[in-house]
Every structure is written in structure tokens, then in C-alpha cells.
Design a protein around this motif. Structure first.
Motif, short mmCIF file in Angstrom:
data_model
loop_
_atom_site.label_atom_id
_atom_site.label_comp_id
_atom_site.label_asym_id
_atom_site.label_seq_id
_atom_site.Cartn_x
_atom_site.Cartn_y
_atom_site.Cartn_z
N GLY A 27 0.82 -1.21 0.00
CA GLY A 27 0.00 0.00 0.00
C GLY A 27 0.85 1.25 0.00
N ALA A 28 0.20 2.39 0.09
CA ALA A 28 0.88 3.68 -0.01
C ALA A 28 1.96 3.86 1.05
CB ALA A 28 -0.15 4.81 0.07
N PHE A 29 1.69 3.45 2.28
CA PHE A 29 2.69 3.60 3.34
C PHE A 29 3.92 2.74 3.05
CE2 PHE A 29 4.55 2.49 7.51
CZ PHE A 29 4.87 3.77 7.95
N SER A 30 3.69 1.53 2.61
CA SER A 30 4.78 0.62 2.28
C SER A 30 5.66 1.19 1.16
CB SER A 30 4.17 -0.71 1.83
OG SER A 30 5.00 -1.77 2.08
N GLU A 31 5.02 1.71 0.13
CA GLU A 31 5.77 2.30 -0.99
C GLU A 31 6.56 3.53 -0.54
OE1 GLU A 31 6.15 0.98 -4.06
OE2 GLU A 31 5.12 -0.70 -3.12
N ARG A 46 9.66 2.58 1.63
CA ARG A 46 10.81 2.05 0.89
C ARG A 46 11.78 3.16 0.52
NH1 ARG A 46 9.76 -0.82 -4.52
NH2 ARG A 46 7.72 -0.66 -3.59
N HIS A 47 11.27 4.33 0.19
CA HIS A 47 12.13 5.47 -0.16
C HIS A 47 12.75 6.10 1.09
CE1 HIS A 47 10.88 5.19 -4.29
NE2 HIS A 47 9.63 5.14 -3.87
N GLN A 48 12.09 5.99 2.22
CA GLN A 48 12.61 6.58 3.46
C GLN A 48 13.79 5.80 4.02
OE1 GLN A 48 11.43 9.58 4.67
NE2 GLN A 48 10.48 9.43 2.66
N ILE A 49 13.78 4.50 3.82
CA ILE A 49 14.88 3.70 4.35
C ILE A 49 15.72 3.13 3.20
CG2 ILE A 49 13.83 3.23 6.59
CD1 ILE A 49 12.90 0.56 5.63
N GLU A 62 11.14 -2.40 12.22
CA GLU A 62 11.82 -2.97 13.39
C GLU A 62 13.31 -3.14 13.13
OE1 GLU A 62 9.95 -6.05 15.58
OE2 GLU A 62 8.13 -4.85 15.79
N LEU A 63 13.70 -3.59 11.94
CA LEU A 63 15.12 -3.72 11.61
C LEU A 63 15.80 -2.36 11.54
CD1 LEU A 63 15.04 -6.55 8.92
CD2 LEU A 63 15.81 -6.72 11.30
N GLU A 64 15.12 -1.40 10.93
CA GLU A 64 15.68 -0.04 10.83
C GLU A 64 15.86 0.57 12.21
OE1 GLU A 64 17.07 3.46 8.80
OE2 GLU A 64 16.87 1.38 8.18
N ALA A 65 14.89 0.38 13.09
CA ALA A 65 14.98 0.91 14.45
C ALA A 65 16.17 0.28 15.19
CB ALA A 65 13.69 0.65 15.21
N LYS A 66 16.35 -1.01 15.01
CA LYS A 66 17.48 -1.69 15.65
C LYS A 66 18.79 -1.11 15.13
CE LYS A 66 19.41 -6.23 16.51
NZ LYS A 66 19.32 -7.67 16.26
N ASP A 67 18.88 -0.89 13.82
CA ASP A 67 20.10 -0.31 13.23
C ASP A 67 20.37 1.10 13.78
OD1 ASP A 67 20.43 -2.57 11.68
OD2 ASP A 67 19.75 -1.63 9.81
N PHE A 82 8.22 4.12 14.27
CA PHE A 82 6.99 4.03 13.48
C PHE A 82 6.19 5.33 13.55
CE2 PHE A 82 2.37 3.49 13.54
CZ PHE A 82 2.17 3.16 12.21
N PHE A 83 5.99 5.85 14.75
CA PHE A 83 5.17 7.05 14.87
C PHE A 83 5.86 8.27 14.29
CE2 PHE A 83 2.72 4.42 17.86
CZ PHE A 83 1.48 4.57 17.25
N ASP A 84 7.18 8.34 14.36
CA ASP A 84 7.91 9.41 13.67
C ASP A 84 7.69 9.31 12.16
OD1 ASP A 84 8.88 10.34 16.11
OD2 ASP A 84 10.90 9.47 15.83
N LEU A 85 7.81 8.09 11.63
CA LEU A 85 7.59 7.89 10.20
C LEU A 85 6.14 8.16 9.82
CD1 LEU A 85 9.74 4.67 9.82
CD2 LEU A 85 10.21 6.89 8.72
N LEU A 86 5.20 7.75 10.66
CA LEU A 86 3.79 8.01 10.39
C LEU A 86 3.52 9.51 10.29
CD1 LEU A 86 0.82 7.01 10.10
CD2 LEU A 86 0.67 7.21 12.59
N ASP A 87 4.07 10.29 11.22
CA ASP A 87 3.89 11.74 11.18
C ASP A 87 4.45 12.32 9.90
OD1 ASP A 87 2.69 11.64 13.69
OD2 ASP A 87 4.51 12.25 14.76
N LYS A 88 5.63 11.85 9.50
CA LYS A 88 6.26 12.34 8.27
C LYS A 88 5.42 11.93 7.04
CE LYS A 88 10.73 12.52 6.00
NZ LYS A 88 12.10 12.03 5.97
N PHE A 89 4.96 10.69 7.03
CA PHE A 89 4.13 10.20 5.93
C PHE A 89 2.87 11.05 5.78
CE2 PHE A 89 0.48 7.42 4.78
CZ PHE A 89 0.85 7.10 3.48
N ARG A 90 2.21 11.29 6.88
CA ARG A 90 0.97 12.09 6.82
C ARG A 90 1.24 13.51 6.36
NH1 ARG A 90 -2.99 11.61 11.65
NH2 ARG A 90 -4.34 12.50 10.07
#
Length: 120
Positions: free
Chosen positions: A69-73, A76-79, A93-98, A107-115
């Protein structure tokens, strides 16, 4: 989410939520109520169930969070496509660990940016 004067908003009843983003704001307030652990993969499963429920009842809802979906797409560009073939919950989860961050916070930081980027 903190309100003016440092007060946290009280969770809303489900009947007052308008869409998946209202639901996610409640999850942000109390993630352990919705996920077995503070796990983005578990949250993705909850959102899949959310989408099934709204589709059964005749409303398009959380498809933005479905795999592919749109968030997934967008993610992919964010990471940098590093985890592009993985489901978005596991990729976060892998990105957060890195990055040495809690996965739900990322996730919530990315959600805010996505929105912010997709509602322009």
C-alpha cells in the motif's frame, strides 16, 4: 501526544474515531493495549484486521497500511529500499534496531512524516 500545558489527551472511545489515523493516535497513547509487545509487526497485524473489518462493513479504510500500500511504498524510499522486500512492520523494526531506537517510536515518527508529506 501531549496537549498544551503538558497534559496528555485522554483516549477516545472507538465510536468517536473517524478513521485509521484516529485509531493510530490512540495506539500512540497506549500501545500496550493494542499490541502484545511494543511491536510494529504486531501493530501491522492489528491494522490488517482493522482493514478486514472495515471492508466487511463496506468502507475502504486502512488499505494505505496493507503490504504494498501507499505507506509501504513511501517507506521504501525513506529507508533507501534496504528492506524493500520485507513487510513494512518488520522493515521498521530492523531499521529501528540499526538506529538504536525503539521501533514504535520510529513508526510514529515515520507516520507523522508520511501524513505530512501525503496530505499536502
Amino acid at each position: 501526544m501531549t496537549e498544551p500545558q503538558g497534559k496528555r489527551r485522554a483516549p477516545r472511545p472507538f465510536s468517536e474515531m473517524r478513521d485509521v489515523y484516529d485509531f493510530l493516535e490512540d495506539v500512540r497513547l497506549r500501545p500496550s493495549w493494542y499490541t502484545f509487545q511494543p511491536s510494529v509487526m504486531h501493530l501491522q497485524s492489528v491494522l490488517f484486521g482493522f482493514n478486514v473489518a472495515v471492508e466487511i462493513h463496506g468502507n475502504a479504510g486502512a488499505t494505505v497500511f496493507n503490504p504494498g500500500g501507499a505507506f509501504s511504498e513511501w517507506l521504501r524510499h525513506q529507508i533507501n529500499g534496504q528492506y524493500g522486500s520485507l513487510i513494512w512492520g518488520y522493515a521498521i523494526e530492523l531499521e529501528a534496531k540499526d538506529r538504536g531506537l525503539p521501533a514504535m517510536d520510529l513508526f510514529f515518527d515515520l507516520l507523522d512524516k508520511f501524513r505530512a508529506e501525503t496530505t499536502r
